[in-house]
Enzyme design. Structure first.
Site, short mmCIF file in Angstrom:
data_model
loop_
_atom_site.label_atom_id
_atom_site.label_comp_id
_atom_site.label_asym_id
_atom_site.label_seq_id
_atom_site.Cartn_x
_atom_site.Cartn_y
_atom_site.Cartn_z
CE LYS A 1 -27.88 -28.59 41.48
NZ LYS A 1 -27.66 -29.95 41.96
CG HIS B 1 -27.39 -25.80 38.00
ND1 HIS B 1 -28.38 -26.56 37.42
CD2 HIS B 1 -26.29 -26.62 38.07
CE1 HIS B 1 -27.93 -27.78 37.17
NE2 HIS B 1 -26.64 -27.85 37.56
CG HIS C 1 -22.50 -30.33 35.14
ND1 HIS C 1 -22.56 -28.96 35.18
CD2 HIS C 1 -23.41 -30.76 36.06
CE1 HIS C 1 -23.45 -28.58 36.10
NE2 HIS C 1 -23.98 -29.66 36.63
CG HIS C 2 -26.86 -30.79 34.00
ND1 HIS C 2 -27.24 -31.97 34.61
CD2 HIS C 2 -26.53 -29.94 35.01
CE1 HIS C 2 -27.17 -31.84 35.92
NE2 HIS C 2 -26.72 -30.60 36.21
CG ASP D 1 -23.98 -34.36 38.63
OD1 ASP D 1 -24.21 -34.44 39.87
OD2 ASP D 1 -24.64 -33.62 37.87
CG ASP E 1 -24.27 -29.07 40.59
OD1 ASP E 1 -24.59 -28.68 39.44
OD2 ASP E 1 -24.80 -30.06 41.15
P1 C2E Z 1 -28.77 -33.41 41.28
O1 C2E Z 1 -29.74 -33.81 42.36
O2 C2E Z 1 -27.38 -33.24 41.68
O3 C2E Z 1 -28.86 -34.45 40.12
C1 C2E Z 1 -27.92 -34.44 39.07
C2 C2E Z 1 -28.41 -35.28 37.92
O4 C2E Z 1 -28.52 -36.65 38.32
C3 C2E Z 1 -29.76 -34.91 37.38
O5 C2E Z 1 -29.69 -33.82 36.52
C4 C2E Z 1 -30.17 -36.19 36.68
O6 C2E Z 1 -29.52 -36.30 35.44
C5 C2E Z 1 -29.60 -37.26 37.59
N1 C2E Z 1 -30.61 -37.71 38.54
C6 C2E Z 1 -30.73 -37.38 39.83
N2 C2E Z 1 -31.77 -38.00 40.40
C7 C2E Z 1 -32.34 -38.76 39.44
C8 C2E Z 1 -33.44 -39.68 39.40
O7 C2E Z 1 -34.14 -39.91 40.39
N3 C2E Z 1 -33.68 -40.29 38.21
C9 C2E Z 1 -32.93 -40.06 37.11
N4 C2E Z 1 -33.22 -40.69 35.99
N5 C2E Z 1 -31.88 -39.20 37.12
C10 C2E Z 1 -31.59 -38.56 38.26
P2 C2E Z 1 -30.99 -32.98 36.21
O8 C2E Z 1 -32.17 -33.85 36.04
O9 C2E Z 1 -30.65 -32.07 35.10
O10 C2E Z 1 -31.23 -32.15 37.52
C11 C2E Z 1 -30.40 -31.10 37.90
C12 C2E Z 1 -30.69 -30.72 39.30
O11 C2E Z 1 -32.05 -30.28 39.43
C13 C2E Z 1 -30.56 -31.83 40.30
O12 C2E Z 1 -29.22 -32.03 40.64
C14 C2E Z 1 -31.42 -31.32 41.42
O13 C2E Z 1 -30.73 -30.35 42.19
C15 C2E Z 1 -32.54 -30.63 40.70
N6 C2E Z 1 -33.67 -31.55 40.52
C16 C2E Z 1 -33.94 -32.35 39.46
N7 C2E Z 1 -35.12 -33.00 39.65
C17 C2E Z 1 -35.59 -32.60 40.85
C18 C2E Z 1 -36.78 -32.93 41.62
O14 C2E Z 1 -37.66 -33.70 41.20
N8 C2E Z 1 -36.93 -32.31 42.83
C19 C2E Z 1 -36.01 -31.43 43.30
N9 C2E Z 1 -36.21 -30.88 44.51
N10 C2E Z 1 -34.88 -31.11 42.61
C20 C2E Z 1 -34.68 -31.69 41.41
FE FE Z 2 -25.64 -29.81 37.92
#
Ligand code: C2E
Ligand code: FE
Ligand code: SIN
Ligand code: SIN
Length: 345
Positions: free
Chosen positions: A207, A232, A258-259, A287, A204
């Site tokens: 980021k 990112h 990774h995504h 992740d 990551d």
């Molecule tokens: P992260 O927080 O490290 O989350 C990595 C991945 O975990 C996410 O990739 C998603 O696939 C999964 N994930 C995390 N939390 C949830 C959840 O509550 N529900 C589900 N179904 N999956 C979850 P993703 O979605 O591509 O997001 C990448 C990054 O974007 C996240 O990394 C985080 O840093 C940011 N992000 C995503 N959604 C939000 C949000 O609603 N608010 C904020 N502040 N950041 C977000």
């Molecule tokens: Fe990531």
């Protein structure tokens, strides 16, 4: 070069030939074992620096002795005292592996010089061997130090993104250990497991290029905001892609992939199935599992059960089915890694 106190095995039938140069051998305090029966000499448990054997036709067969001795020690130089006229036997004994011959009747001067040269050569070889061993040791230590600092730098890089997100930096190590575990369970070789461990820590890294206002936003991201955060993956790849270092190269690939999702609905480019690099597919599961089971600024921590159910739901959609299976079959080991770093209660 100091050739004092070197060990000599001397085998002769009648009169000890070394008596002819006794003054010289005494001056060097050579450690000399003398035998009249070759069979006994061969039984000596000592390791010698030089062997002296006198060929006495009908009484002491130096050829047989050299053959037998060479069987036990391949390197120890053997000098054979032999009649000056017996060219045929001189040739044979040299072919059998004797180092040199000393002719009889004996010239004490020539004998002394040959003995001295041979001892010096033996000494030089053993010094060289010692130096080689020392050098090999030093190279090994230097390599180890280099690898340790290489690994440390990767871990520091990885922790920096956790820090930016106000996350416990132990997540980096959990991701590393779990990624390596799945790599092993998938049958990847130890070298790749090692790469998986160290390279996954920077998954990551991109980021650091995303504004804090988005990463630390407590609420849900808008579509536009999410589009920015999605960058990112590519940013991390761009950071690392030109590196010559194998860990950073692998880190570039993992950052990029990774995504991606197994069904092709992921980002940055919508790769699907096994066209997604295998370490990217592994890190994707780890992740998400880590993100779900952790409290983040934008979400509460899910229970382990809920997170597992999510992985199973997404099997074949978000995730490579075979890694979901491996993950679930080895959940105990995954959880014990999290426990080890105090990230599960
Ligand atoms: P992260 O927080 O490290 O989350 C990595 C991945 O975990 C996410 O990739 C998603 O696939 C999964 N994930 C995390 N939390 C949830 C959840 O509550 N529900 C589900 N179904 N999956 C979850 P993703 O979605 O591509 O997001 C990448 C990054 O974007 C996240 O990394 C985080 O840093 C940011 N992000 C995503 N959604 C939000 C949000 O609603 N608010 C904020 N502040 N950041 C977000
Ligand atoms: Fe990531
Ligand atoms: C922390 O423990 O510092 C963060 C909480 C978490 O991500 O599990
Ligand atoms: C491999 O195990 O490296 C090939 C199979 C896959 O890409 O999942």
């Amino acid at each position: 070069m100091n050739i004092n106190e070197m060990k000599i095995l001397s085998v002769f039938y009648n009169t000890d030939p070394l008596l002819n140069i006794k003054e010289y051998t005494d001056s060097l305090s050579l450690d000399i074992d003398k035998y009249q029966e070759p069979e006994k000499a061969l039984e000596s448990p000592k390791k010698y620096d030089l062997v002296l054997v006198e060929h006495t036709p009908d009484m002491l067969d130096a050829l047989a002795f050299v053959r037998a001795f060479r069987h036990m020690y391949r390197e120890t130089p053997i000098l054979v005292l032999i009649d000056a006229n017996d060219i045929a036997t001189q040739e044979k004994v040299l072919r059998l592996g004797a180092f040199d011959v000393v002719c009889k009747p004996l010239s004490p001067v020539l004998f002394q010089v040959k003995l001295q040269n041979t001892l010096k050569l033996t000494k030089a070889e053993s010094l060289l061997n010692d130096k080689t061993v020392l050098l090999q040791d030093e190279i090994k230590n230097a390599t180890q130090t280099f690898q340790d600092s290489e690994h440390e730098l990767l871990s520091v890089l990885g922790k920096s993104t956790q820090y930016k997100e106000h996350q416990n930096d132990k997540h980096t190590l959990v991701v590393a250990h779990c990624t390596k575990l799945l790599a092993r369970l998938a049958g990847l070789n130890e070298k790749i497991q090692d790469v998986a461990f160290h390279a996954s820590q920077v998954y990551d890294l991109g980021k650091v290029g995303i504004p804090d206002a988005l990463l630390l936003k407590t609420g849900k991201l808008s579509c536009d905001e999410f589009e920015v955060v999605k960058k990112h993956a590519k940013i991390g790849y761009d950071f690392l892609k030109y590196s010559q270092n194998p860990y950073l190269k692998a880190g570039a690939v993992i950052s990029f992939s990774h995504h991606e999702k197994f069904d092709g609905s992921g980002y940055p480019i919508g790769l699907s199935g096994e066209t997604i690099p295998i370490l990217g597919r592994i890190v994707a599961i780890i992740d998400v599992f880590e993100a779900l089971t952790s409290e983040k600024v934008y979400k509460k921590a899910w229970s382990i059960d809920d997170a597992c159910n999510y992985l199973i739901e997404e099997k074949g959609k978000h995730f490579d089915p075979k890694f979901v299976d491996l993950f679930m079959e080895n959940l105990d080991e995954i959880l014990s890694i999290k426990k080890k770093f105090n990230l599960v209660t």
